[in-house]
Scaffold this motif. Structure first.
Motif, short mmCIF file in Angstrom:
data_model
loop_
_atom_site.label_atom_id
_atom_site.label_comp_id
_atom_site.label_asym_id
_atom_site.label_seq_id
_atom_site.Cartn_x
_atom_site.Cartn_y
_atom_site.Cartn_z
N CYS A 286 44.73 44.49 35.04
CA CYS A 286 43.85 43.73 35.93
C CYS A 286 44.23 44.02 37.39
O CYS A 286 45.32 44.50 37.68
CB CYS A 286 43.97 42.25 35.63
N CYS A 289 39.25 42.98 39.98
CA CYS A 289 38.21 41.97 39.78
C CYS A 289 37.32 41.82 41.01
O CYS A 289 36.17 41.41 40.91
CB CYS A 289 38.85 40.62 39.45
N ASP A 293 31.49 42.93 38.46
CA ASP A 293 31.55 42.81 37.00
C ASP A 293 31.85 44.13 36.31
O ASP A 293 32.41 44.15 35.20
CB ASP A 293 30.22 42.26 36.47
N ARG A 296 35.52 44.28 35.67
CA ARG A 296 36.15 43.09 35.11
C ARG A 296 36.13 43.13 33.60
O ARG A 296 35.21 43.66 32.97
CB ARG A 296 35.42 41.83 35.59
N CYS A 297 37.18 42.55 32.99
CA CYS A 297 37.24 42.48 31.55
C CYS A 297 36.42 41.28 31.08
O CYS A 297 35.94 40.48 31.87
CB CYS A 297 38.68 42.36 31.07
N CYS A 300 37.59 37.76 32.23
CA CYS A 300 37.87 37.58 33.66
C CYS A 300 37.25 36.28 34.18
O CYS A 300 36.08 35.99 33.91
CB CYS A 300 37.31 38.77 34.44
N TYR A 302 36.30 35.65 37.07
CA TYR A 302 35.32 35.94 38.11
C TYR A 302 34.04 36.57 37.53
O TYR A 302 33.17 37.02 38.27
CB TYR A 302 35.91 36.90 39.15
N LEU A 303 33.92 36.65 36.19
CA LEU A 303 32.78 37.29 35.56
C LEU A 303 31.49 36.59 35.97
O LEU A 303 31.36 35.37 35.87
CB LEU A 303 32.93 37.25 34.03
#
Length: 327
Positions: A286, A289, A293, A296-297, A300, A302-303
């Motif tokens: 990570c 972020c 998106d 991002r996983c 996350c 912050y998705l």
């Protein structure tokens, strides 16, 4: 229409267009009802609504369709399918329809079929014993009534041009003596057979011995050396080099290596082993972020949020910046 072909207990359905003469229909219906008796039934359905009519399956053994004249109504395949379902097994359909006696040239007319076309339609619908009993040419007076039903004003001109070219086809057909979708139990049990007697009838002299078809060379198992690809390339500085007239493929390999392409010869050094490869891509650590998106996983926090700069306070603008509760 013949009114003497009914027997006690018959269930008869009459189908006629809405333009039928009410007095003539009531006369026919009352006469038929007297013949079929209290155990029989007579019913009426409008021609234009018969395809959607809630007729009970296998409820009639006789259907008379479009036999009240004058009528220019045309049967459709869906009507024939509905008739087949409504008739009981072995029931009869008697119909009439205006048909062409000759091909029309340069004439636009609502009547486009001949009696043979109706016959084919009935057979495709599932009827059997389809018979065209009569095709009677219509009189000029009847032809004039057809033009009135079509709403044509030039009646005299139309009659003079089409006289003798129309006829009324009288067709009879039957529903098969079984119901559509009827099930029958089939006996698949086989009588026990004497297997020994069957094989005893086969002479052992007729059976070929497969081993007799092989000679000694066929029984020798190949060695690893015999399966190896012959290598006759020149040995230079401890390494094989492609010869001038190379045909084994080494020249192509050397050319590929010179161009920075690595080729794998999977036929070299065959080993009896399985190499397992994990196709799952390895996740990077990570830390990206803030880029959005795409970086991002799935877990996350912050998705779904827009990209931002690290350390920046995320603020909502527009309508999201206003409270939805007023005091």
């Amino acid at each position: 229409m013949s009114l003497n072909s009914f027997t006690a207990g018959d269930k008869v359905l009459f189908v006629a267009p809405a333009t039928v003469d009410q007095a003539a229909f009531i006369q026919v219906k009352n006469s038929v009802q007297e013949q079929v008796g209290s155990n029989g039934q007579t019913a009426f359905e409008v021609f234009e609504r018969v395809s959607e009519a809630p007729l009970i399956k296998s409820s009639y053994n006789l259907i008379y369709s479009n036999l009240f004249s004058p009528s220019v109504s045309i049967h459709t395949p869906s009507m024939f399918s509905h008739y087949l379902t409504t008739l009981a097994a072995g029931g009869r359909l008697i119909l009439e329809e205006v048909v062409l006696l000759v091909d029309l040239a340069n004439t636009i007319c609502p009547i486009t079929r001949k009696s043979t076309d109706l016959e084919s339609m009935l057979k495709l619908a599932g009827f059997v014993d389809v018979t065209v009993t009569n095709v009677a040419p219509v009189s000029d007076e009847t032809l004039a009534s057809y033009f009135r039903l079509w709403g044509t004003t030039k009646i005299e001109q139309g009659v003079s041009r089409l006289t003798g070219k129309f006829g009324i086809a009288h067709i009879e057909a039957k529903k098969p003596a079984y119901e559509v979708g009827q099930k029958m139990k089939l006996n698949f049990k086989k009588k026990p057979s004497n297997k020994k007697a069957v094989w005893a009838s086969v002479s052992t002299d007729d059976i070929e011995d497969d081993d007799l078809l092989l000679d000694e060379s066929d029984r020798v198992k190949p060695s690893k050396e015999s399966l190896a690809r012959p290598d006759d390339c020149e040995l230079t500085e401890g390494k094989r080099k492609a010869c001038k007239n190379c045909t084994c493929g080494r020249a192509e390999e050397e050319e590929a290596e010179a161009n920075g392409v690595v080729s794998l010869d999977l036929m070299d050094d065959i080993q009896d082993e399985i190499v397992e490869v994990d196709p799952t891509p390895k996740k990077a650590g990570c830390g990206s972020c803030t880029l959005g998106d795409a970086f991002r996983c799935s877990t996350c926090p912050y998705l779904g949020m827009p990209a931002f700069t690290a350390g920046e306070k995320v603020a909502l603008g527009g309508m999201f910046a206003q409270d939805d509760i007023e005091f």
